[in-house]
Design an enzyme around this catalytic site. Structure first.
Site: not given
Ligand code: ATP
Ligand code: LTN
Length: 333
Positions: A115, A197, A200
């Protein structure tokens, strides 16, 4: 009975719309776990501001995430469902835990490094302190298990380290939590770059499928998903990351095992396979979207859920905080 169940805690940040990665890695599992555990689920808006947010959007995303939790099947009567900033104990415990955490440990965190690279103009203290706030979240509720995607494993390890450190200096105070990672879907890959991964906040929105995407968008995104030149639908994450990722998604959304899915697409081309994945995802999301929209139209109900959740959460959190304050020598009235 309630007291005997193990405590489960998890949260998602209200940044942007959720992707099917968040759904598969987090929310969909919570729904299955809620009858087995004493569950506490948060909307982590204090974590969200470690990256600059537009205030109006943050507010909107907060309610929209709450509605989504409920639309996905999380029952606010069975679980504690609340907004992190409504419970001051999070910030209070995080401050204490900061004094049990080393700067070097935080600098080594992969998410902090990622980040920082992504937001080089705003490497703020909160971004670095993120895992300590997360430790405070988990430890306040004495969680036994924390279901998250594997990207959060390092944060969970540091939470355990902090808990053990504190318990050793004083006396057993915190429950040392276990991470709970699902076998299939703990890391859903980006559709265009499956080794990354699905996120969002990815730069290219075509690699992420959002829970808010309409049917045509979902099918179009899957149609463009990267596969390989073998024309064989087989689960082999090492050599076939794209196809394996799609198989994981299909498996979770159809409720079939990976082997069943492989058998189903035996001899089929990637075109048919990708269309089927798109369809199963779109079919599953449509009713969730309808329900979410219905809930969002009833703001009074959502506010009521948050109010009730905040009260129940604060009661539990304050018990732990007061114990901690006592142990570290804060004079209490
Ligand atoms: P950002 O992209 O804004 O950092 P993010 O998509 O990583 O956000 P978070 O709010 O950080 O989302 O994560 C929410 C939940 O979703 C956490 O439990 C995280 O481990 C899970 N998660 C996020 N991305 C994935 C993915 N690609 N596959 C499986 N689980 C995920
Ligand atoms: N950092 C988490 C969200 C989160 C969380 C938590 C998850 C905040 N506090 C406590 C589990 C337990 C993420 O998924 N990015």
């Amino acid at each position: 009975m309630q007291e005997e169940r193990k405590i489960l805690y998890s949260a998602v940040q209200p940044t942007n719309n959720l992707t099917i990665g968040n759904y598969i890695g987090a929310v969909s599992n919570w729904v299955n776990l809620q009858s087995q555990y004493d569950c506490v689920f948060a909307i982590a808006n204090m974590h969200a501001i470690t990256v600059r947010q537009n205030p109006a959007e943050l507010r909107k995303n907060t309610l929209s995430l709450l509605a989504l939790y409920i639309a996905c099947g999380i029952d606010p009567q069975k679980c504690v469902l609340y907004l992190q900033s409504h419970v001051p104990a999070h910030a209070e415990l995080a401050w204490v835990l900061n004094t049990f955490t080393y700067v070097g440990e935080m600098e080594r965190m992969t998410q902090f490094k990622d980040k920082s690279a992504k937001h080089a103009d705003n490497i703020n203290m909160g971004l670095m302190d993120y895992p300590v706030l997360m430790a405070a979240d988990i430890l306040l509720y004495r969680a036994d298990v924390v279901p998250v995607g594997v990207d959060q494993r390092q944060h969970l390890e540091i939470t355990r380290d902090i808990a053990v450190r504190f318990n050793n200096i004083y006396s057993p105070t915190f429950t040392v939590p276990e991470g709970l990672y699902m076998k299939v879907g703990a890391k859903i890959g980006d559709l265009l770059e499956p080794s990354k991964k699905m996120s969002k906040s990815a730069e290219n929105a075509n690699g992420s499928v959002f829970l808010s995407d309409d049917r045509d968008t979902i099918i179009r995104k899957f149609r463009r998903a990267v596969t390989d030149s073998e024309a064989c639908v087989k689960y082999d994450p090492e050599n076939k990351p794209g196809v394996s990722n799609l198989l994981s998604i299909y498996s979770v959304f159809s409720g079939q095992s990976i082997e069943e899915c492989e058998r189903r697409f035996e001899g089929k081309g990637y075109g048919d396979f990708k269309l089927a994945v798109g369809e199963v995802v779109a079919d599953k999301l449509a009713p969730i979207q309808t329900e979410q929209a219905k809930l969002l139209a009833d703001k009074a109900y959502l506010d009521g859920v948050l109010k009730d959740g905040a009260e129940r959460a604060a009661r539990r959190a304050n018990r732990t905080l007061s114990k901690v304050y006592k142990k570290i020598g804060f004079y209490q009235l």
